[in-house]
Design an enzyme around this catalytic site. Structure first.
Site, PDB file in Angstrom:
ATOM      1  N   GLY A  45       2.863  -1.295   4.321  1.00 55.64           N
ATOM      2  CA  GLY A  45       2.849   0.134   4.012  1.00 55.64           C
ATOM      3  C   GLY A  45       4.273   0.618   3.768  1.00 55.64           C
ATOM      4  O   GLY A  45       4.844   0.448   2.684  1.00 55.64           O
ATOM      5  N   GLY A  46       4.865   1.197   4.801  1.00 55.15           N
ATOM      6  CA  GLY A  46       6.191   1.839   4.694  1.00 55.15           C
ATOM      7  C   GLY A  46       7.233   1.014   3.957  1.00 55.15           C
ATOM      8  O   GLY A  46       7.924   1.517   3.060  1.00 55.15           O
ATOM      9  N   ASN A  51       0.864  -1.183   0.000  1.00 51.69           N
ATOM     10  CA  ASN A  51       0.000   0.000   0.000  1.00 51.69           C
ATOM     11  C   ASN A  51       0.899   1.231   0.000  1.00 51.69           C
ATOM     12  O   ASN A  51       1.537   1.517   1.014  1.00 51.69           O
ATOM     13  CB  ASN A  51      -0.894  -0.042   1.256  1.00 51.69           C
ATOM     14  CG  ASN A  51      -1.680   1.236   1.441  1.00 51.69           C
ATOM     15  OD1 ASN A  51      -1.795   2.049   0.525  1.00 51.69           O
ATOM     16  ND2 ASN A  51      -2.237   1.423   2.635  1.00 51.69           N
ATOM     17  N   TRP A  52       0.938   1.920  -1.140  1.00 58.11           N
ATOM     18  CA  TRP A  52       1.851   3.062  -1.250  1.00 58.11           C
ATOM     19  C   TRP A  52       1.247   4.363  -0.703  1.00 58.11           C
ATOM     20  O   TRP A  52       1.878   5.408  -0.750  1.00 58.11           O
ATOM     21  CB  TRP A  52       2.284   3.244  -2.717  1.00 58.11           C
ATOM     22  CG  TRP A  52       3.192   2.142  -3.200  1.00 58.11           C
ATOM     23  CD1 TRP A  52       3.667   1.088  -2.470  1.00 58.11           C
ATOM     24  CD2 TRP A  52       3.756   1.991  -4.512  1.00 58.11           C
ATOM     25  NE1 TRP A  52       4.469   0.280  -3.241  1.00 58.11           N
ATOM     26  CE2 TRP A  52       4.542   0.820  -4.504  1.00 58.11           C
ATOM     27  CE3 TRP A  52       3.668   2.723  -5.698  1.00 58.11           C
ATOM     28  CZ2 TRP A  52       5.252   0.367  -5.628  1.00 58.11           C
ATOM     29  CZ3 TRP A  52       4.366   2.274  -6.829  1.00 58.11           C
ATOM     30  CH2 TRP A  52       5.147   1.118  -6.791  1.00 58.11           C
ATOM     31  N   LYS A  53       0.017   4.288  -0.237  1.00 58.44           N
ATOM     32  CA  LYS A  53      -0.637   5.452   0.378  1.00 58.44           C
ATOM     33  C   LYS A  53      -0.467   6.692  -0.502  1.00 58.44           C
ATOM     34  O   LYS A  53      -0.481   6.586  -1.716  1.00 58.44           O
ATOM     35  CB  LYS A  53      -0.081   5.674   1.784  1.00 58.44           C
ATOM     36  CG  LYS A  53      -0.097   4.401   2.625  1.00 58.44           C
ATOM     37  CD  LYS A  53       0.142   4.672   4.072  1.00 58.44           C
ATOM     38  CE  LYS A  53       0.217   3.344   4.811  1.00 58.44           C
ATOM     39  NZ  LYS A  53       0.139   3.464   6.234  1.00 58.44           N
ATOM     40  N   GLY A  89       2.517   1.771  10.910  1.00 59.06           N
ATOM     41  CA  GLY A  89       3.475   2.866  10.799  1.00 59.06           C
ATOM     42  C   GLY A  89       4.150   3.240  12.106  1.00 59.06           C
ATOM     43  O   GLY A  89       4.779   4.293  12.214  1.00 59.06           O
ATOM     44  N   SER A 130       3.559  -2.637  10.353  1.00 63.23           N
ATOM     45  CA  SER A 130       5.012  -2.628  10.520  1.00 63.23           C
ATOM     46  C   SER A 130       5.678  -3.954  10.118  1.00 63.23           C
ATOM     47  O   SER A 130       6.599  -4.427  10.772  1.00 63.23           O
ATOM     48  CB  SER A 130       5.388  -2.257  11.960  1.00 63.23           C
ATOM     49  OG  SER A 130       4.923  -0.950  12.256  1.00 63.23           O
ATOM     50  N   GLU A 189      -6.783   4.326   8.060  1.00 63.63           N
ATOM     51  CA  GLU A 189      -6.599   5.771   7.810  1.00 63.63           C
ATOM     52  C   GLU A 189      -7.849   6.364   7.163  1.00 63.63           C
ATOM     53  O   GLU A 189      -8.183   7.526   7.401  1.00 63.63           O
ATOM     54  CB  GLU A 189      -5.346   5.990   6.939  1.00 63.63           C
ATOM     55  CG  GLU A 189      -4.071   5.768   7.746  1.00 63.63           C
ATOM     56  CD  GLU A 189      -2.881   5.264   6.957  1.00 63.63           C
ATOM     57  OE1 GLU A 189      -2.889   5.344   5.715  1.00 63.63           O
ATOM     58  OE2 GLU A 189      -1.921   4.767   7.592  1.00 63.63           O
ATOM     59  N   GLU A 231      -5.184  -5.434  10.480  1.00 61.60           N
ATOM     60  CA  GLU A 231      -4.186  -4.396  10.707  1.00 61.60           C
ATOM     61  C   GLU A 231      -4.489  -3.683  12.024  1.00 61.60           C
ATOM     62  O   GLU A 231      -5.287  -2.738  12.052  1.00 61.60           O
ATOM     63  CB  GLU A 231      -4.236  -3.370   9.575  1.00 61.60           C
ATOM     64  CG  GLU A 231      -3.982  -3.957   8.209  1.00 61.60           C
ATOM     65  CD  GLU A 231      -3.378  -2.927   7.267  1.00 61.60           C
ATOM     66  OE1 GLU A 231      -2.270  -3.158   6.808  1.00 61.60           O
ATOM     67  OE2 GLU A 231      -4.001  -1.888   7.038  1.00 61.60           O
ATOM     68  N   HIS A 269      -9.406   0.903   4.979  1.00 56.90           N
ATOM     69  CA  HIS A 269      -8.137   1.058   5.696  1.00 56.90           C
ATOM     70  C   HIS A 269      -8.363   1.950   6.911  1.00 56.90           C
ATOM     71  O   HIS A 269      -9.169   2.879   6.872  1.00 56.90           O
ATOM     72  CB  HIS A 269      -7.098   1.684   4.744  1.00 56.90           C
ATOM     73  CG  HIS A 269      -5.713   1.651   5.312  1.00 56.90           C
ATOM     74  ND1 HIS A 269      -5.277   2.571   6.235  1.00 56.90           N
ATOM     75  CD2 HIS A 269      -4.667   0.808   5.104  1.00 56.90           C
ATOM     76  CE1 HIS A 269      -4.019   2.295   6.569  1.00 56.90           C
ATOM     77  NE2 HIS A 269      -3.628   1.218   5.887  1.00 56.90           N
TER      78      HIS A 269
HETATM   79  C1  PEP Z   1      -0.697  -0.078   6.138  1.00 56.00           C
HETATM   80  O1  PEP Z   1      -0.850   1.117   6.079  1.00 56.00           O
HETATM   81  O2  PEP Z   1      -1.517  -0.825   5.588  1.00 56.00           O
HETATM   82  C2  PEP Z   1       0.462  -0.590   6.873  1.00 56.00           C
HETATM   83  C3  PEP Z   1       0.443  -1.838   7.251  1.00 56.00           C
HETATM   84  O3  PEP Z   1       1.482   0.287   7.112  1.00 56.00           O
HETATM   85  P1  PEP Z   1       2.919  -0.049   7.741  1.00 56.00           P
HETATM   86  O4  PEP Z   1       3.424  -1.307   7.086  1.00 56.00           O
HETATM   87  O5  PEP Z   1       3.768   1.132   7.431  1.00 56.00           O
HETATM   88  O6  PEP Z   1       2.715  -0.250   9.218  1.00 56.00           O
END
Ligand code: PEP
Length: 251
Positions: A236-237, A11-13, A175, A215, A99, A169, A97
């Site tokens: 994500g990151g 997920n590149w957000k 994050g 994470s 967010e 999640e 998600h």
């Molecule tokens: C996400 O936003 O779906 C996520 C899992 O982010 P991260 O891996 O950065 O925690």
């Protein structure tokens, strides 16, 4: 014994311009050209979907979007529909998600409308669920997840042409660098699979991939992926850099 093909999804957000996304996709495609038994998906921002779609066309990387709206078209400024995503090359769409729930007012009801729209249109929805830190501390994890799954998937129809992915999640792990422990993840994933069984029956519960997100990094991916009910990761990151995402895919 797991009979589900793992899915590692990025997920590149709201990161990367068109050229940055194209560049990352190119590098990733080279780094994972040897991968055979794993499904891979990247979800760039809407603006980069078409360009990334061209780049990954003959690779085993699939394309996902980060959201959709339930109408096909109309006066809905700022929204994107399922047919538009399909025309841009998407196979998957991330829905609900945390967010989106936290900053953009998504509710289980709107998530449900999006999920059904995506599925009917032929996209594979990835339903994101997860508890906040306070909800976990207050022993509400399972009731929160029960509601998110039951309402989020209400009157969804699954069959051989309509599948679903769930991403667990925990909000406190997104994050933050904090990862849920393997025991915590397995306990929740088994609970989610039981919920799926109640709602859709044993066959669909067993066929549905349940990803973990929060994470995930190259150094914790293999431990998580070894758990019996974990069928992949939503990243994500660590998906933003081709090298670290490729290392997760090679868990
Ligand atoms: C996400 O936003 O779906 C996520 C899992 O982010 P991260 O891996 O950065 O925690």
């Amino acid at each position: 014994m797991k009979n589900r093909v793992p899915l590692i999804a990025g997920n590149w957000k709201m990161f990367k311009t068109i050229s940055e996304a194209a560049d990352t996709a190119k590098q990733l495609a080279n780094l994972v050209s040897d991968v055979e038994d794993i499904d891979i998906m990247i979800a760039p921002p809407f603006t980069a979907l078409a360009a990334v779609s061209e780049i990954i066309r003959d690779t085993r990387i699939d394309l996902g979007a980060q959201n959709l709206f339930w109408e096909k078209e109309g006066a809905f400024t700022g929204e994107i529909s399922a047919p538009m995503l399909i025309a841009a090359g998407c196979q998957y769409v991330i829905i609900g998600h945390s967010e989106r729930r936290q900053y953009f007012g998504e509710t289980d009801e709107t998530v449900n409308q999006r999920i059904k729209t995506a599925s009917t249109a032929g996209l594979i929805p990835i339903l994101c669920v997860g508890e906040t830190e306070t909800q976990r501390d207050d022993q509400k994890t399972f009731s929160v997840l029960d509601k998110q799954v039951t309402k989020g998937l209400e009157s969804l129809i699954l069959d051989e042409h309509h599948s679903l992915v769930i991403a667990y999640e925990p909000v406190w792990a997104i994050g933050t660098g904090k990862t849920a422990s393997p025991d915590q993840v397995q306990e929740v994933h088994a609970f989610l699979r039981d919920l799926l069984e109640k709602q859709f029956g044993n066959m669909h519960a067993n066929a549905t991939r349940i990803l973990y997100g929060g994470s995930v990094k190259p150094d914790n991916a293999s431990e998580l992926m070894a758990l019996p009910d974990i069928d992949g990761a939503l990243v994500g990151g660590a998906s933003l850099k081709p090298d670290s995402f490729a290392r997760i895919i090679h868990f």
